[in-house]
Write an enzyme that holds these catalytic residues in place. Structure first.
Site, PDB file in Angstrom:
ATOM      1  CB  CYS A 113      -0.959  -0.045   1.183  1.00  0.00           C
ATOM      2  SG  CYS A 113      -2.326   1.136   1.097  1.00  0.00           S
ATOM      3  CG  HIS A 114      -0.416   5.010   1.074  1.00  0.00           C
ATOM      4  ND1 HIS A 114      -1.547   4.260   0.820  1.00  0.00           N
ATOM      5  CD2 HIS A 114      -0.654   6.240   0.535  1.00  0.00           C
ATOM      6  CE1 HIS A 114      -2.428   5.005   0.156  1.00  0.00           C
ATOM      7  NE2 HIS A 114      -1.914   6.203  -0.033  1.00  0.00           N
TER       8      HIS A 114
END
Length: 246
Positions: A113-114
């Site tokens: 993800c991030h």
């Protein structure tokens, strides 16, 4: 077999407040089921708060702070995502040093993800092939990485994935990484960076819209169901192609 391979391994989980709950709890459960010992490392002691997209989630006890932890004491590092958690982590020099130490020692690092934001801020994205949440694709490219729009990407000791919709393949590759096993062929593709997407993920937009009315369990279930449906769809397509070629 996997449980035997991971028994006795210690995996550091680097997370802060605002960690995406499904991306923390599902991989942790998989690691523990495989026999690994996991510790949550954070910027402060006490507990950290998870989130489900933009809705508050549960609290998780911190085992030790990043100022106390040392990479030499662990066999691998896992960095969950969410858009708040890695933003806090990337601003911490102690967190950046912690991640760099794992890479310098060539120990496995898995994130999704991030989470790759922290890799970029630690100077570890340059020259690497990776993936991430599509919305931070430009950040990865500007940090010198080759960004691939695929479920998982493994480059040496580094494993990355796009987000909760890819938890099933991510966990499979994560366990292989920590066990010292080979990556799948799909995780090893190399080419120029994929282009920006034309529109946000429909899965993400639906989850963000429904998040305030959904429990953490429902969020995790939808992520896993979505990943399973994608895997099943690919399997059905491959089967049909193989049948047509006979």
């Amino acid at each position: 077999m996997m449980k035997q391979k991971l028994a006795g391994q210690r995996i550091a989980v680097l997370a802060a407040d605002g960690v995406e709950q499904a991306e923390l709890t599902v991989p942790l459960a998989a690691l523990r089921a495989a026999g690994a010992e996991v510790e949550i490392i954070s910027l402060h002691d006490g507990s950290i708060r998870g989130v489900n997209m933009d809705a508050p989630g549960d609290s998780f006890e911190v085992d030790r702070t990043v100022h106390e932890a040392r990479a030499r004491d662990y066999d691998g590092l896992f960095i969950p995502g969410g858009f708040i958690n890695p933003d806090f982590l990337r601003q911490s020099s102690a967190a950046r040093d912690f991640v760099r130490d794992f890479d310098h020692q060539q120990k496995p690092i898995a994130t999704l993800c991030h989470g790759p934001w922290l890799l970029a801020s630690s100077g570890l994205a340059s020259g690497r092939a990776l993936t991430s949440w599509p919305g931070v694709r430009d950040d990865m490219v500007n940090a010198g990485a080759t960004w691939l729009d695929q479920e998982v990407v493994r480059d040496g000791n580094l494993l990355t994935s796009r987000g909760p919709q890819d938890l099933v393949p991510f966990i499979r590759e994560m366990l292989q990484l920590y066990a010292g096993g080979p990556p799948s062929n799909g995780a090893l593709r190399r080419r120029h960076s994929d282009p920006q997407r034309e529109a946000p993920s429909s899965f993400a937009m639906a989850a963000a819209h429904l998040a305030p009315r959904m429990s953490a369990g429902t969020m995790i279930g939808l992520a896993l169901i979505g990943a399973g449906m994608l895997a099943s769809g690919r399997g059905n397509r491959m089967g049909a192609q193989q049948a047509a070629s006979r």
